[in-house]
Design a protein around this motif. Structure first.
Motif, PDB file in Angstrom:
ATOM      1  N   ASN A   1       0.832  -1.204   0.000  1.00 16.11           N
ATOM      2  CA  ASN A   1       0.000   0.000   0.000  1.00 16.11           C
ATOM      3  C   ASN A   1       0.868   1.256   0.000  1.00 16.11           C
ATOM      4  O   ASN A   1       0.540   2.255  -0.660  1.00 16.11           O
TER       5      ASN A   1
ATOM      6  N   ASP B   1      -9.969  -4.756   3.017  1.00 17.36           N
ATOM      7  CA  ASP B   1     -10.798  -4.459   4.185  1.00 17.36           C
ATOM      8  C   ASP B   1     -12.248  -4.168   3.804  1.00 17.36           C
ATOM      9  O   ASP B   1     -13.103  -4.034   4.688  1.00 17.36           O
TER      10      ASP B   1
ATOM     11  N   GLY C   1      -9.617   3.257   1.575  1.00 17.06           N
ATOM     12  CA  GLY C   1      -9.046   2.243   2.451  1.00 17.06           C
ATOM     13  C   GLY C   1      -8.486   1.087   1.656  1.00 17.06           C
ATOM     14  O   GLY C   1      -8.533   1.067   0.416  1.00 17.06           O
ATOM     15  N   ASP C   2      -7.958   0.123   2.360  1.00 10.63           N
ATOM     16  CA  ASP C   2      -7.403  -1.088   1.744  1.00 10.63           C
ATOM     17  C   ASP C   2      -8.549  -1.902   1.133  1.00 10.63           C
ATOM     18  O   ASP C   2      -9.543  -2.192   1.805  1.00 10.63           O
ATOM     19  N   TYR C   3      -8.396  -2.279  -0.122  1.00  9.64           N
ATOM     20  CA  TYR C   3      -9.457  -3.023  -0.804  1.00  9.64           C
ATOM     21  C   TYR C   3      -9.806  -4.307  -0.054  1.00  9.64           C
ATOM     22  O   TYR C   3     -10.973  -4.711  -0.010  1.00  9.64           O
TER      23      TYR C   3
ATOM     24  N   GLN D   1     -15.742  -5.163   2.660  1.00 12.75           N
ATOM     25  CA  GLN D   1     -16.437  -6.445   2.788  1.00 12.75           C
ATOM     26  C   GLN D   1     -17.864  -6.457   2.240  1.00 12.75           C
ATOM     27  O   GLN D   1     -18.543  -7.480   2.356  1.00 12.75           O
TER      28      GLN D   1
ATOM     29  N   GLY E   1     -15.547   1.208  10.430  1.00 14.04           N
ATOM     30  CA  GLY E   1     -14.407   0.345  10.687  1.00 14.04           C
ATOM     31  C   GLY E   1     -13.110   0.991  10.216  1.00 14.04           C
ATOM     32  O   GLY E   1     -12.803   2.130  10.556  1.00 14.04           O
ATOM     33  N   LYS E   2     -12.367   0.254   9.369  1.00 11.02           N
ATOM     34  CA  LYS E   2     -11.077   0.724   8.880  1.00 11.02           C
ATOM     35  C   LYS E   2     -11.186   1.631   7.658  1.00 11.02           C
ATOM     36  O   LYS E   2     -10.172   2.130   7.172  1.00 11.02           O
ATOM     37  N   ILE E   3     -12.390   1.833   7.151  1.00 10.33           N
ATOM     38  CA  ILE E   3     -12.533   2.573   5.902  1.00 10.33           C
ATOM     39  C   ILE E   3     -13.360   3.845   6.102  1.00 10.33           C
ATOM     40  O   ILE E   3     -14.108   3.979   7.064  1.00 10.33           O
TER      41      ILE E   3
ATOM     42  N   HIS F   1     -11.203 -12.288  -3.531  1.00  9.25           N
ATOM     43  CA  HIS F   1     -11.879 -11.229  -2.771  1.00  9.25           C
ATOM     44  C   HIS F   1     -12.895 -10.504  -3.645  1.00  9.25           C
ATOM     45  O   HIS F   1     -14.003 -10.185  -3.184  1.00  9.25           O
TER      46      HIS F   1
END
Length: 213
Positions: free
Chosen positions: A4, A109, A105-107, A111, A88-90, A138
């Motif tokens: 990243n 993460d 955010g990280d793809y 969901q 959350g993380k995004i 994913h």
């Protein structure tokens, strides 16, 4: 090592040769007519205006991008306004003028699932070999069973290495499954002068579909 941080540094230093100005002609040529309000996923979207085009067709578009700078530039370049929520993380940026959400955010993460379609122009080919299988699994997990996929891949030969990475037809079929079909291929060395720099002997861009309908 492709991490990243690697991509964040590319955006910070302006080394974004993967960014395509305007609308990708292959998107216009090969995107089917889907039901209005279909949910379309665009992984690793950068600041592409392809998501503007998809939204203007009447779809609910979700782009996922690690770089906040890419998102800021997309919003600024298109004179858009937005509202942000944290989950959350995004971060989820809701565009007010168009049915677009930008997920920062990280793809991996991200969901959400049951998307009706996916557009991948430069996401799979950004993944090194070690992450490519994880990326495809994913992505497929984000899609409904009858979802449509438009994938644009690259296969090249020569001295220069990725990203973007070269992925051959056999690997694409192994990754995405037997339902994926190649629709078209173009040797960009024959049509675009920037690929004739002596670093490549072949640079092929291909268009693939998974159409469950």
């Amino acid at each position: 090592m492709i991490t990243n941080e690697f991509w964040l540094e590319r955006w910070q230093t302006g080394r974004i040769g993967f960014h395509l100005e305007g609308i990708n002609p292959k998107l216009i040529d090969y995107w089917p007519t889907l039901a209005k309000q279909s949910r379309v996923l665009v992984p690793l979207c950068g600041k592409t205006n392809d998501i503007i085009w998809l939204a203007e067709q009447g779809y609910q578009v979700t782009g996922v991008e690690i770089s906040s700078l890419a998102i800021i530039e997309f919003i600024g370049d298109n004179d858009l306004t937005y509202e942000t929520e944290h989950k959350g993380k995004i971060k989820i940026h809701h565009i007010n003028e168009l049915p677009i959400r930008l997920i920062e955010g990280d793809y991996f993460d991200f969901q959400e699932n049951q998307f009706d379609a996916c557009y991948d122009r430069a996401a799979m080919v950004a993944m090194p070999t070690t992450l490519r299988k994880k990326y495809v699994e994913h992505t497929l997990a984000r899609l409904a069973d009858d979802a449509f996929l438009l994938l644009i891949s690259l296969f090249y030969e020569g001295e220069k290495q990725g990203p973007p990475f070269s992925v051959d037809d056999t690997e694409i079929t192994q990754l995405w499954g037997s339902k994926i079909r190649k629709l078209a291929s173009e040797n960009l060395m024959e049509t675009q002068t920037e690929y004739r720099d002596g670093l490549y002997t072949l640079f092929e861009e291909s268009v693939w579909h998974i159409d469950q309908k």
